[in-house]
Design a protein around this motif. Structure first.
Motif, mmCIF file in Angstrom:
data_model
loop_
_atom_site.group_PDB
_atom_site.id
_atom_site.type_symbol
_atom_site.label_atom_id
_atom_site.label_comp_id
_atom_site.label_asym_id
_atom_site.label_seq_id
_atom_site.Cartn_x
_atom_site.Cartn_y
_atom_site.Cartn_z
ATOM 1 N N ALA A 45 4.387 -7.945 4.083
ATOM 2 C CA ALA A 45 4.015 -6.873 5.016
ATOM 3 C C ALA A 45 3.788 -5.554 4.284
ATOM 4 O O ALA A 45 4.235 -5.349 3.149
ATOM 5 C CB ALA A 45 5.102 -6.697 6.062
ATOM 6 N N ASP A 46 3.108 -4.671 4.953
ATOM 7 C CA ASP A 46 2.798 -3.342 4.445
ATOM 8 C C ASP A 46 4.088 -2.563 4.136
ATOM 9 O O ASP A 46 5.076 -2.682 4.864
ATOM 10 C CB ASP A 46 1.966 -2.611 5.516
ATOM 11 N N ASP A 47 4.057 -1.762 3.061
ATOM 12 C CA ASP A 47 5.230 -0.977 2.671
ATOM 13 C C ASP A 47 5.680 -0.024 3.768
ATOM 14 O O ASP A 47 6.877 0.178 3.984
ATOM 15 C CB ASP A 47 4.950 -0.172 1.396
ATOM 16 N N HIS A 48 4.722 0.573 4.460
ATOM 17 C CA HIS A 48 5.055 1.512 5.534
ATOM 18 C C HIS A 48 5.845 0.805 6.637
ATOM 19 O O HIS A 48 6.855 1.330 7.132
ATOM 20 C CB HIS A 48 3.778 2.139 6.113
ATOM 21 N N VAL A 49 5.428 -0.373 7.014
ATOM 22 C CA VAL A 49 6.110 -1.155 8.050
ATOM 23 C C VAL A 49 7.522 -1.503 7.595
ATOM 24 O O VAL A 49 8.498 -1.373 8.361
ATOM 25 C CB VAL A 49 5.316 -2.446 8.389
#
Length: 110
Positions: A45-49
């Motif tokens: 998953a995306d780092d921000h998520v």
């Protein structure tokens, strides 16, 4: 329930019961959130998520000791009230308070 002591006993019993349940819910939420983060990591998953989910986990983890502290205080107050109001032993409220204290013991710090 004209005796104000019975009313106080009912209120304090409710507080202990609610805080005990609240602590259990936060502990389950921490486990659920950790599993969710692990799943997101394996899926790439995306780092921000991931960071946002970590923040949610930290908030839940901070709530557990807070709940535990409030539960310990409420438990102590209810225990003290039961000791001081033994003449109410035959009342349903007194019996409910004793049962809630017994149930809440597992959520107290050891």
């Amino acid at each position: 329930m004209s005796d104000p002591r019975l009313r106080q006993l009912t209120i304090k019993t409710g507080v202990v019961k609610r805080l005990s349940k609240e602590k259990t819910v936060y502990e389950k939420e921490v486990v659920t959130q950790r599993n969710r983060i692990d799943k997101l990591k394996t899926e790439g998953a995306d780092d921000h998520v991931l960071r946002k989910q970590e923040e949610v986990l930290q908030e839940s983890m901070m709530m557990v000791p807070d709940c535990q502290r409030r539960l310990a205080k409420a438990f102590e107050e209810l225990t003290e009230m039961i000791k001081n109001e033994e003449e109410l032993k035959e009342s349903d409220q007194y019996k409910a308070a004793v049962a809630v204290l017994e149930d809440a013991k597992v959520n107290l710090p050891h």
